[in-house]
Scaffold this motif. Structure first.
Motif, short mmCIF file in Angstrom:
data_model
loop_
_atom_site.label_atom_id
_atom_site.label_comp_id
_atom_site.label_asym_id
_atom_site.label_seq_id
_atom_site.Cartn_x
_atom_site.Cartn_y
_atom_site.Cartn_z
N HIS A 1 18.59 61.29 -34.89
CA HIS A 1 17.59 60.75 -35.80
C HIS A 1 18.23 59.70 -36.68
O HIS A 1 19.44 59.70 -36.90
CB HIS A 1 16.86 61.84 -36.60
N TYR B 1 4.20 53.31 -39.01
CA TYR B 1 4.72 54.53 -38.39
C TYR B 1 3.62 55.57 -38.20
O TYR B 1 3.54 56.24 -37.17
CB TYR B 1 5.83 55.12 -39.27
N ALA C 1 5.64 65.68 -42.77
CA ALA C 1 6.88 64.92 -42.58
C ALA C 1 8.02 65.52 -43.39
O ALA C 1 9.18 65.53 -42.96
CB ALA C 1 6.67 63.46 -42.97
N SER D 1 13.32 60.49 -34.30
CA SER D 1 12.70 60.58 -35.62
C SER D 1 13.39 59.63 -36.59
O SER D 1 14.58 59.33 -36.45
CB SER D 1 12.81 62.01 -36.17
N VAL D 2 12.64 59.19 -37.60
CA VAL D 2 13.19 58.33 -38.64
C VAL D 2 12.99 59.01 -39.99
O VAL D 2 11.87 59.38 -40.34
CB VAL D 2 12.52 56.94 -38.65
N ASN E 1 4.73 57.48 -34.71
CA ASN E 1 6.17 57.74 -34.70
C ASN E 1 6.50 59.04 -35.43
O ASN E 1 5.92 59.31 -36.48
CB ASN E 1 6.94 56.61 -35.39
N ILE F 1 5.59 52.44 -43.58
CA ILE F 1 5.07 53.79 -43.39
C ILE F 1 3.70 53.77 -42.73
O ILE F 1 3.41 54.61 -41.86
CB ILE F 1 5.03 54.56 -44.75
N LEU G 1 12.68 58.56 -43.71
CA LEU G 1 12.33 57.49 -44.64
C LEU G 1 12.78 57.85 -46.05
O LEU G 1 12.55 58.97 -46.51
CB LEU G 1 10.82 57.26 -44.61
N ILE H 1 8.27 61.05 -38.04
CA ILE H 1 8.95 60.68 -39.28
C ILE H 1 9.34 61.93 -40.07
O ILE H 1 8.76 62.99 -39.91
CB ILE H 1 8.09 59.76 -40.17
N ARG I 1 9.60 50.15 -32.89
CA ARG I 1 8.95 51.44 -33.13
C ARG I 1 8.51 52.09 -31.82
O ARG I 1 8.61 53.31 -31.66
CB ARG I 1 7.77 51.27 -34.10
#
Length: 434
Positions: A266, A308, A358, A287-288, A313, A305, A290, A315, A278
């Motif tokens: 990640h 995403y 998230a 996964s990202v 995506n 955001i 943030l 997150i 993306r």
């Protein structure tokens, strides 16, 4: 059978299911064995031995901080300032970092602040070995990542892999350990490729800072720009990207070409990404995490955001460290993500639920904690008993969710990790003589 503990609250947010009014979570040992309304759970308990705890607040899964450096907790003076960009922040960071520090004490304080804010699991990046045991010592969950940076291809070939293996093995477990290749600009090309291979061989997770700075794009595409010039001036012109005129790819395309993107990796930040980037992350199952408040302190753009969310995506939410953020409270970043999503035009009614997910289930997915035998991040039978309780003024579950996402909570009433109470606000007040 030993007694089970019934945690009752006027609102329960399972994340795995709809919010519950007058809900209850039943815990046996380190696992959740039942979730439902209080009446439903009570009826199913039968003749079981029961301990009961009543909470005046909202009961949720423990928060998952998917990107942090707890060892930098004592460097808060850098995070409390405002910086014009990545370079000025880095200068302030390095000036303080190079002083003498009690890294273990700093990380231990970061663990305490995390528990106090309702966090039960962290993606903790350790740069100095003295800080490596803090998460283990406290019983916090998550993954402790050993940070790898500064290696050229030549130095790596001359014993780098063995050195990193020794450093990784020095970290106590549990929780599990992982590898954090710092960033594309702090490691040579072959090093990043081999670290990805090493993580697969060891069966551990990877965590990379990526697309955090606008510098990175020119650096990776053409080997030019302010970051490239700075690195050459500091004697790092040996890096392959600088010698070869870049890769011709975006940050994500470059990492993917090195085998560094996959479902066991990640990323942190993911600010400077376009639709193709993306899409690539979705295809690779990456996964990202943030960290919008950290980005703002450093003087960077906010993460996209809304994109995403619209594009689906995966997150998670991270605080980064106190060297770049005002607090280690994950909910503070959730509040900022809510503001940013609305400002970026996200109007769907699911925003509260998706952002809270998230910060819980999304973080667990990013860290690989969402799988059997004891998944984390949700309240469901069989899941790990990582719980948080927050004070709220709201009287209905939907309003409690909205309150947490839009306003946060300065501290949790309680945080349980694997069924163990590691933070209790009432006990803390008693011990402080309040």
């Amino acid at each position: 059978m030993t007694a089970v503990t019934v945690h009752r609250a006027r609102a329960v947010l399972p994340v795995a299911g709809p919010p519950l009014a007058d809900g209850a979570v039943v815990v046996h040992g380190d696992r959740i064995v039942d979730v439902g309304t209080h009446d439903e759970v009570t009826a199913r308990l039968g003749d079981a031995r029961v301990d009961r705890v009543e909470w005046d607040g909202v009961l949720t899964p423990g928060l998952v901080n998917a990107h942090t450096h707890l060892q930098y907790t004592h460097m808060a003076e850098v995070g409390q300032a405002t910086h014009r960009g990545f370079e000025t922040w880095m200068q302030a960071f390095m000036a303080l970092y190079e002083r003498e520090h009690d890294w273990l004490g700093s990380a231990a304080e970061g663990v305490w602040l995390s528990l106090r804010s309702g966090t039960s699991a962290v993606a903790e990046i350790v740069t100095d070995p003295d800080a490596g045991s803090a998460v283990h010592d406290a019983g916090l969950s998550g993954v402790v990542f050993w940070e790898v940076l500064g290696w050229t291809d030549a130095a790596w070939a001359d014993g780098g892999r063995a050195t990193v293996l020794d450093q990784l093995r020095s970290l106590p477990s549990p929780p599990p350990t992982g590898i954090s290749p710092h960033a594309i600009y702090s490691l040579d090309t072959s090093v990043i490729r081999d670290l990805a291979r090493l993580a697969r061989e060891l069966g551990v997770r990877s965590h990379i800072h990526a697309a955090e700075s606008a510098w990175e794009d020119a650096y990776v595409r053409t080997g030019t720009g302010e970051l490239a010039d700075r690195w050459r001036a500091n004697g790092r012109g040996e890096f392959a990207l600088l010698q070869g005129g870049g890769s011709g790819k975006s940050v994500m395309g470059y990492l993917d070409g090195l085998g560094a993107l996959g479902p066991t990796t990640h990323l942190a930040h993911g600010i400077y990404v376009d639709a193709d980037d993306r899409r690539l992350l979705r295809e690779r199952g990456v996964s990202v995490a943030l960290c919008p408040r950290s980005n703002a302190v450093i003087g960077l753009e906010p993460p996209p955001i809304a994109d995403y969310l619209r594009e689906g995506n995966p997150i998670a939410v991270g605080t980064d460290s106190l060297s770049s953020s005002p607090s280690l409270n994950v909910l503070d970043d959730v509040v900022e993500l809510h503001r940013l999503a609305r400002a970026q035009g996200y109007t769907d009614d699911d925003l509260h639920a998706r952002l809270f997910a998230a910060a819980t289930a999304g973080g667990a997915r990013a860290l690989g904690l969402d799988i059997d035998p004891a998944p984390a991040g949700t309240l469901a039978p069989g899941a790990r008993a990582d719980l948080a309780v927050f004070p709220v003024a709201a009287t209905t579950p939907g309003d409690a969710l909205a309150e947490l996402v839009e306003s946060g909570a300065s501290e949790a009433l309680a945080t349980l990790v694997g069924g163990r109470m590691l933070w209790n606000a009432d006990s803390a007040k008693e011990n402080a003589g309040v």
